[in-house]
Structures are given as C-alpha cells and as structure tokens.
Write an enzyme that holds these catalytic residues in place. Structure first.
Site: not given
Ligand code: ATP
Ligand code: MG
Length: 820
Positions: A58-59, A245-246, A276, A652
């Site tokens: 996504k990022t 983002d996020e 998340q 992560r």
C-alpha cells in the site's frame, strides 16, 4: 499571514524543471508494481481507496502515485498534500519518492504528519483563532501542569480529580473536534460536572499564553475551515491531490479536516488496513475507512492480496492471530514465497534473562547463525508493548556493548536539564572535564561574555592547562572583574570543594548530588527572582516559566536514578555509555521501539518480547476499551485492539520473527508472576517452533520433561517447592505452551553457546529461607525478607534493606568459613 502566495510561489519556482519534463507514462517505476497497484497509481482522478492487509504494498503504491503525479507533470510538488502518522514514515516516504524519481525530491512542503502539516497551516492563520503565529506547542507535561493549576484555582480536590483525568477527557473532545461551545449534553457530567467549564477555562488560558496543545493543532484548523469558507476554498483549490497513509487510524478531527479539504477536487487517495487500527484509545475511528465509499461516492476501490514482505510462516501466524477478532472485514492474504523459518517462541525465567537471551541472539544473527547469512544490526528490531520494557534491553545492550537506538522513546538523558546537571557532576568528579566546563560555565548566568571566555581559553592554551585552572590565573591577574569575577571565583571555589567532597566520602553520593545542584545555583535558576519584601514575607517562590516545574521533576528523577549506583563515578560511566550510544547516527544499530511506533515499518528480524497476559494484551488496554456487540456476541474492544497490535507486530518481520515471554517480571519495582499471553495460544502450532529456554539447556524436553528433575534449573522452573511458593503461575502448564512444546521437541535449535551459562542460580537461592540470618561481604549481617528470582531482599542491620544476588550471601553461621 493568511495568504500563502509568497513562499508557495517560491516553492513552485524551486521545482526542478526536469520533474515537469519527466512525463513518461510508461516510466520504469511502474514496472515494479503488480496490476492492482498500477491501477491505484494510474487512477489519478477521483477518490481512490486501497484497503488491504499488511505488507501488500500500500505504502509503495501510495509513494509511487506521488512520483507519478510529479513525473507526469499532473501536479506540482506543493499541490500535493500527503499525510501519514509518524515523522519516520514521512521521511521514508520522501526518500522513496526520491528513489523512484532518481533525484532528491525538493519542495514537497505538504508531505508530513497530520500534526506537522496542520501546525504549518495554523501558523499562517493563527490570528483567526486568537493566536499569534509564534505560538508554542505544549507537551503533555506542560498540559497537565496547566490543568492542575486550573483545577486548584476552581477549588477542586486535585487528589480526587486528577489533572491527568481531565486531560484525557479534554483530549477526547479534541479528537472528536468538539470545542468548549459544543460539548454534548451527554458529556456535561464529566469531571464532577466541571469538565466543560474547565475545558473552556483551559482554552482561554492557552490563548493567553499564546500556546496550543497537540489536540488543538487539528481542532483549530477544523474550526478555521468551518468558520472561514474563503480560507477553506483557497486550500481546496490549492491541494489538487490528497494522499493519506494508515487511514484506519485517523480520528474524527483528522477525518473532518480531510473531508473538508477533499470536497474541492475530490482527488483523495486513502490507504489502510482495518486490521491494523491501533489508536482507538486515542480516538481513532476505524469506521472512517470502512465508510470511505459512502463518503466519496464513485470511489475506486483497489484490493491488494499479495504480501511481499514476510515468509509464509510469519504470514500464517499473523493471519491466525488476527482471525480471532470478530469485528473485521476479513481479507485474503497470500505470498508466493515458499521459503523461510517458522516463527520462534521461547519462554524465559524473567525479563532480564529475556533481554540477555535477545542480546545473545542479536549477536549470533550478526555473526550469521543456523545457516543464515550475517544480518546487520539495522535489520533487527525489538518491539515492545510498553515503554518500561525498554529499560532491560537498554541496560543489557549497554553492558555488552551492543549499539542500539530507541525510536520515539523517552530520551531522558538527553534533556537539557539532565545534561546540565550531569556536567556539574562530571566537574565534581573531574575538575579538568573540559566539555562539562564549557557546558555550564555560564549556566546559570555568571556574566561571562565571549571576551572573558576567550581570555580563559587563551590562558589555558598558553599554559597547556585546563580551563578551570585558567580561571584561577585569570582571577589572579584581575582579568575577570565585577559581577563576572565574583561569580567565577565562587564557581571555582565550589568545584574545588566538590572535588574534595567526592574524595572525602563525607556525604553519600546522593546527598552530594543534591548539594551540587543547590550550590551551583542551578536549581535556583528555575525560579523567578524575588523582591526583598517577598523574601521577608516568606512568600513561596514562583517558577520562572511553564517548563520549570517539569525540569525540576526531572532533576529529582535524576537524583533518584543515582540510588542504583554506588558512587557518582559509576553513575557517570553508565550515562556516558547511554549518551555515546545515542550519538553516532551512521553506525549500525538494533532498534528498540514500541509496537505503536513500528506501524508501517519492516525489518528482516523482529523480536517480540513480553507476550504475557496483562502486559500484552495490556490489562489497561483491555479494561479501558469497553465492549460492543458484534453478531449478537459481546466482544471486548480493548482486547481486539491489542490483538491488532499483535498482528502489526508479527507482520513487521520479513525473515525471522521471535516471540518471547517471561514467567517473572518486575513491573514498577514489584516482582510479578506472569502468565503467557493468550495470543500465544492463538498461534498456529504448524508455523511455530518452540525453542529451548536457556534455563532448560542440557535437560531438554525429553525424559525429564518440563516437570522433571534432570537439572536444578528445570526443577526450579516447574515444580520445586521454591517455585510453587514464589510463583503461583506455572507458565509451562498453559495449554498453548504444551501444544507447542510437543512440536518443539521434534526439532531442537542450536543455542548461542553462552546461553548455557545463563541459567539462574536457583541452587543458591534455594539455600535460603525467609527470616534467616545471613551475611553479605559488603553489607554485613541481615535478615532475608523475601526471595525474588535469583535475588534476595535482605534487611541489613547497618545498610538497610537491599536486593542482592544470592550468590554473594551466606548463612550467618557460616560467615566465618566462606572465603568470598
Ligand atoms: P503495511 O500495512 O505494513 O503498512 P504496506 O501495505 O504499506 O504494509 P509496503 O510497505 O508498501 O506495504 O510494502 C511491503 C514490502 O513489499 C516492501 O518491502 C515493498 O518494497 C514490497 N513490495 C510492495 N509491492 C511490491 C511489488 N509489487 N513487488 C515486489 N515487492 C513489493
Ligand atoms: Mg504501509
């Protein structure tokens, strides 16, 4: 201040022409994307939502989209508003864009965190909410202090109604974009019915001080946009492309701010993952991302399903854990990778052993272990649930000389007042410490101007002596006159006196530290000067500024930290290690950070320590989260958020993910028995390898089993009297552990060689009983008051109560026989 033509015109002019000229629709950066990502990048007009699991790119897609906007000349750098959650993420985004474009990205003034972007906007329009553009931003400590004053002024008992509670309530309102005028009736009972009034008073006080708190930065911008349509329109026109983002972690105020801005061009691209969402406790509303299609009709929704980050085992472990959550959309995730190690799970006796083992593992990985290539320290991270967990790792890594960095953590020893105080301590120990002298020669002010300092430096150079001795000569020669001469003469005398006191052992090092801070005039410098009349009337002294009380608190904390050391020198040595560790940014370091701070990041090797119920999931998180009904079932909101945090943690990791827990942990000075986290039970056994705890090395899981008696350590860990007496929770009896242990027996992992020596000396501990008279080489005779891990709490006849390692203690009646 409310026009943004000047600097923005400048920024536009600064845009490299090459960026505008790079209009290549088939640019190479598109080649590294999959079709879904490419679609998200190339759908430039209208709202776009990328809602996808961890590590699906996504990022990467979001940053490529920015590069694409720039490269095709669709937007100029200052027309793009790109927001994310942490400064680190923002920096990385900038770097990635630069990498994609093959040149450093300049003039992206509106790429940053919500707070940094909004603070910049607010400085331009501060006067619209009654502030000056030079406003200060208060940190939490300042905020609490201010509230305390207001609570006391309102005649409320601060003990019953603490400022922290009020701050939580007010922050909550601010996160929801609620101003004092529109606090909902349902909330009017808050803080003993005084909440709304105190909120209004607090906001007035902030304006008087020309200050804002974090929540205000967004709240003020929302208010400005709502009350000043002309300002809003200006920015709606200006920000032609908005990227977030996020997005799952936006709160209501951030959401309103974005919606107001996006109402112009409607070119808003949000990416996120409902699994998340980890900031519910701070007012984040996962509903914002789930509502996107309703908010922006005609939104283009892109789903990404391939995870490019992690091994299949890591992905499977994360997916299984998160599947226990009820309130989720549910997504498919797959990876085309087939390689990789299982997620590793290991239990330890206590938090210190856990830190020790992780230190060993980090070093082993650095050398290359188990057929894996050597891994650089930058590639490793330790992600903790609570920041108090960090201390054990910092201490351990310091003692073995393992470079580390703490990201987003409290950098206590870096604070101004702490560094100043330390400089005084250093001078007391070593009068020739030049750096310490330079730091405090004029702190507090001693009237030393550049000329006086230059004279001292010259004498020092000519005579090849330290500055402190040069001060003596300068005074003798009458080079320092008047107020400065007087102050410097006193400074010199004090240092000489402290040097003697350090050597003489007349005071304890703690008393001496307090004395130094007083006598140097440093403490005094945090108070406003008093008039003679005020002194006569014995009026309480006023702090010099808003920051003074916090700084004084920190100094108290510093003196408290001294208790763990035998003398000033020992303490200073410890601190110099801490400081040194923080300085060289270029050096490779293992990262220590909270799970929250790790959002969006990735590391080849990740350690997840402290998976124990109460710590993770955090008891507080569970207690304060409340409950809600999902599909006719009542679920704990807090627990689900903790589980998402576990999902964030596991995902992560790229190659190696190690989860650990300890059966005993010291939390805020108290030893506690710990149960393994319920999330451990949710890990899929097929994807997990159970490692032999260092304490069990040599005994193994075989014939002796966990409750057997192959070694004292095993006995101690799972069945001895001592264990049962001291530790109610038998960590190795949890169903998850047993299930995993059966699997673990199939394959044994090679231990770092030193781990063999890491067993706790339970033999030594079990030699003592509570109430027994004992003798310690250093502290003399005393009585055992408690047994904690491998340490004894002893009330010494002369030295008072202390924790000591059992190894150094003998029974009082053997005292004469044992040579230490
Ligand atoms: P998170 O949810 O954790 O924020 P994300 O969805 O933002 O994750 P990224 O950080 O963008 O994921 O990407 C994860 C990793 O996968 C990165 O190392 C990235 O370079 C890589 N990656 C992303 N897309 C691709 C692709 N199409 N091909 C190869 N690698 C990719
Ligand atoms: Mg990301």
């Amino acid at each position: 201040m409310n026009s943004f033509s000047e600097d923005d015109a400048f920024e536009a002019a600064a845009m490299p022409l090459s960026q505008r000229a790079m209009a290549r629709p088939n640019a190479a950066y598109l080649d590294s994307l999959n079709p879904a990502q490419r679609e998200a990048v190339q759908t430039l007009d209208g709202p776009v939502l990328m809602l996808a699991g961890a590590g699906t790119g996504k990022t990467k897609a979001l940053t490529t989209r920015i590069a694409h906007l720039l490269a095709t000349g669709t937007a100029r750098p200052h027309e793009i508003l790109a927001v994310t959650f942490t400064n680190k993420a923002a920096r990385e985004m900038k770097n990635r864009i630069g990498g994609l474009m093959g040149e450093a990205v300049e003039g992206m003034p509106w790429l940053g965190t919500f707070h940094s972007v909004c603070a910049k906007l607010l400085r331009r329009h501060a006067e619209l909410v009654g502030l000056k553009s030079s406003f200060t931003i208060l940190d939490t400590d300042d905020q609490i202090r201010l509230m305390k004053q207001l609570i006391v002024a309102a005649g409320i008992d601060e003990k019953r109604w603490p400022a922290r509670m009020l701050s939580g309530i007010i922050d909550g309102w601010k996160n929801k974009a609620i101003t004092p005028e529109n606090v909902p009736v349902a909330d009017s009972g808050a803080f003993d019915h005084k909440g709304p009034q105190l909120y209004a008073a607090y906001q007035r006080r902030l304006l008087e001080l020309n200050a804002v708190d974090f929540g205000d930065i967004l709240l003020h911008m929302v208010v400005i946009f709502q009350k000043h349509p002309d300002v809003l329109e200006q920015y709606q026109r200006w920000f032609r492309y908005i990227l977030v983002d996020e997005y799952q972690d936006t709160n209501v105020a951030q959401y309103m701010w974005l919606r107001l801005l996006a109402a112009g061009h409607k070119n808003i691209c949000c990416v996120g993952d409902d699994d998340q969402s980890i900031y519910g406790w701070r007012g984040a509303e996962v509903g914002n991302i789930l509502r996107f299609e309703a908010d922006f009709p005609g939104a283009h929704v892109v789903r990404l399903e391939e995870n490019y980050r992690s091994t299949p085992h890591i992905l499977a472990a994360a997916s299984d854990v998160i599947s226990a959550n009820k309130g989720r959309l549910g997504k498919t995730l797959f990876t085309s990778r087939t390689d990789g190690e299982k997620v590793r799970l290991i239990g330890h006796w206590d938090g210190e052993e856990e830190a020790r083992w992780i230190g060993e593992e980090v070093e082993a990985m650095q050398r290359g272990t188990r057929g894996l290539n050597p891994v650089g320290l930058d590639a490793m991270a330790i992600l903790v649930r609570a920041s108090h967990q960090m201390r054990a790792f910092e201490d351990r890594f310091l003692s073995i000389g393992l470079p580390y960095r703490v990201i987003g953590g409290p950098r206590f020893y870096e604070r101004m007042e702490i560094r100043d105080a330390m400089a005084y301590f250093r001078l007391a120990v070593n009068r020739s410490d030049q750096l310490a002298f330079d730091r405090v020669v004029n702190v507090p002010k001693r009237g030393m101007g550049p000329k006086g300092l230059a004279a001292i430096a010259e004498i020092a150079r000519d005579n090849e002596i330290g500055s402190i001795d040069a001060v003596g000569i300068a005074l003798e020669r009458g080079l320092l006159k008047g107020k400065a001469g007087h102050a410097m003469s006193e400074f010199l005398q004090r240092i000489e006196q402290w040097n003697l006191q350090v050597a003489a052992d007349e005071y304890t090092h703690i008393e001496l530290a307090e004395l130094i801070l007083e006598e140097s005039g440093y403490i005094d410098s945090f108070f406003a000067p008093q008039s003679d009349e005020e002194i006569e009337r014995s009026e309480p002294r006023k702090h010099k500024d808003l920051e003074a009380p916090g700084r004084l608190e920190n100094l108290k904390e510093l003196v408290k930290a001294l208790e763990n050391f035998e003398n000033l020198q020992g303490f200073l040595e410890h601190i110099s290690l801490v400081m040194e560790n923080e300085t060289d940014e270029a050096e490779e370091k293992v990262s220590i950070m909270t799970l929250h701070a790790a959002k969006g990041l990735e590391f080849p090797a990740v350690f997840l320590p402290g998976w124990e119920d109460g710590l993770f999931p955090s008891q507080r998180g569970m207690d304060e989260g409340g409950t809600k009904m999902v599909d006719g079932e009542r679920i704990s909101i807090g627990l689900e958020e903790e589980r998402r945090l576990a999902y964030v943690g596991i995902t992560r990791a790229e190659e190696v993910c190690t989860i650990s827990f300890a059966s005993n942990r010291r939390v805020y000075g108290q030893w506690q028995s710990q149960m393994p986290s319920r999330f451990i039970d949710e890990l899929p056994p097929d994807h997990v390898e159970v490692l032999t705890p260092p304490g069990l090395y040599g005994g193994g899981y075989g014939a002796a089993g966990m409750g057997g008696s192959a070694s004292p350590a095993i006995a101690g860990m799972a069945g001895s009297d001592l264990h049962e007496k001291a530790h109610k929770a038998d960590v190795y009896n949890s169903p998850g552990w047993k299930r995993l242990q059966a699997r673990g027996a199939q394959r044994r992992m090679s231990q770092p060689s030193e781990a063999r020596n890491m067993t706790i000396d339970l033999d030594a501990v079990s030699a003592f009983t509570e109430g027994e008279r004992v003798f310690h080489q250093k502290f003399g005779y005393g009585e055992v008051m408690g047994i904690e891990g491998d340490k004894l709490l002893i009330e010494f006849d002369k030295a008072g109560s202390k924790h000591v390692v059992a190894r150094f203690v003998v029974s009082a009646d053997q005292a004469d026989d044992v040579p230490f």
